[in-house]
Design an enzyme around this catalytic site. Structure first.
Site, PDB file in Angstrom:
ATOM      1  CB  ALA A 176      -0.909   0.002   1.224  1.00  0.00           C
ATOM      2  N   GLY A 189      -0.547  -5.134   0.786  1.00  0.00           N
ATOM      3  CA  GLY A 189      -1.775  -5.060   0.002  1.00  0.00           C
ATOM      4  C   GLY A 189      -1.669  -5.746  -1.341  1.00  0.00           C
ATOM      5  CD  GLU A 203      -3.651  -7.403   3.034  1.00  0.00           C
ATOM      6  OE1 GLU A 203      -4.141  -7.612   4.145  1.00  0.00           O
ATOM      7  OE2 GLU A 203      -3.271  -6.265   2.666  1.00  0.00           O
ATOM      8  CD  GLU A 239       0.749  -5.893   5.776  1.00  0.00           C
ATOM      9  OE1 GLU A 239       0.044  -5.803   4.767  1.00  0.00           O
ATOM     10  OE2 GLU A 239       1.468  -6.893   6.017  1.00  0.00           O
TER      11      GLU A 239
END
Length: 258
Positions: free
Chosen positions: A66, A112, A115, A135
């Protein structure tokens, strides 16, 4: 469809969605998530499209996480809303899409990015791919479904290890763990995905959408996946595709699904 951060190619029954932020290693920001949602939604509504491949631009990254600058000063409330909206707009949306989505993981798929790949219905990786959920090294946890989908795919123990160590794993390790289905050289990545897509397009899109719904039901809290399968199995008998498929089988010919 004109987007700033997403490219779309259409080849008859196949669409290729490319996250196109090469200077940011295709990192996901709010705008890109919104654009991807719109792209997937429109392609799902296009009856000509039978399969969608999602990948990243360039050879370095699928999606390298992200865009941290975007949320580094967020409050608890803003962080919660970021995860909720992101899951709703993109990650859960892709997982439950009736059109099959193949993730072509070309390079880094982190945070992300992993994901997003896990939200796809299955994954193919290039040999240079690296995957991880880093993360916790930033003092946060995966927020776009990573803690749930990773454990479903690789098991609780491996998921805990990946999340807690924040380590990246290689494409071969990902294959051994069941995170990706195939590993090929980067030059062969899209050709293999297209080949798999071609096999999918030979089958009933109506039945495939029902199968996606049934498989996903097993991973939904308080839902009996077997009951959903029984219901969707029964509903298949009322479709034109069922009539065509069974008739073609009995007539010893290939089915012509609408």
């Amino acid at each position: 469809m004109d987007f700033e951060n997403v490219l779309i190619e259409q080849h008859t029954n196949l669409a290729i969605v490319t996250v196109n932020r090469p200077k940011k290693l295709n990192a996901l920001n709010t705008q890109t998530i919104k654009e991807l949602h719109t792209a997937f939604k429109r392609l799902d509504e296009n009856t000509e499209i039978k399969v969608i491949i999602v990948t990243g631009s360039g050879e370095k990254a699928f999606v390298a996480g992200a865009d941290i600058k975007e949320f580094s000063d967020f409050t608890v409330e803003e962080g919660t809303e970021l995860a909720r909206k992101g899951q709703e707009l993109l990650f859960d949306f892709v997982q439950n899409l009736g059109t099959p989505v193949i993730a072509a993981v070309n390079g880094f798929a982190l945070g992300g990015g992993l994901e997003l790949a896990m939200a796809a219905h299955f994954r193919v990786a290039s040999s240079n791919a690296k995957m991880g959920l880093p993360e916790v090294s930033l003092g946060v946890i995966p927020g776009y479904g990573g803690t749930q989908r990773l454990s479903q795919l690789v098991g609780k123990g491996k998921a805990m290890e990946m999340i807690m160590t924040a380590n990246m794993i290689s494409a071969e390790e990902a294959k051994d763990w069941g995170l990706v289905n195939y590993v090929v050289e980067q030059i062969d990545l899209l050709p293999l995905c297209k080949k798999l897509a071609g096999k999918i397009t030979n089958n009933s899109s109506v039945a495939i959408a029902a199968a996606i719904k049934s498989v996903n039901a097993n991973y939904t809290n308080c839902v009996n996946g077997y009951s959903v399968e029984i219901e969707n199995f029964g509903l298949s008998f009322g479709t034109n595709d069922f009539k065509e498929g069974t008739t073609a089988f009995l007539e010893k010919r290939k089915p012509n699904f609408e």
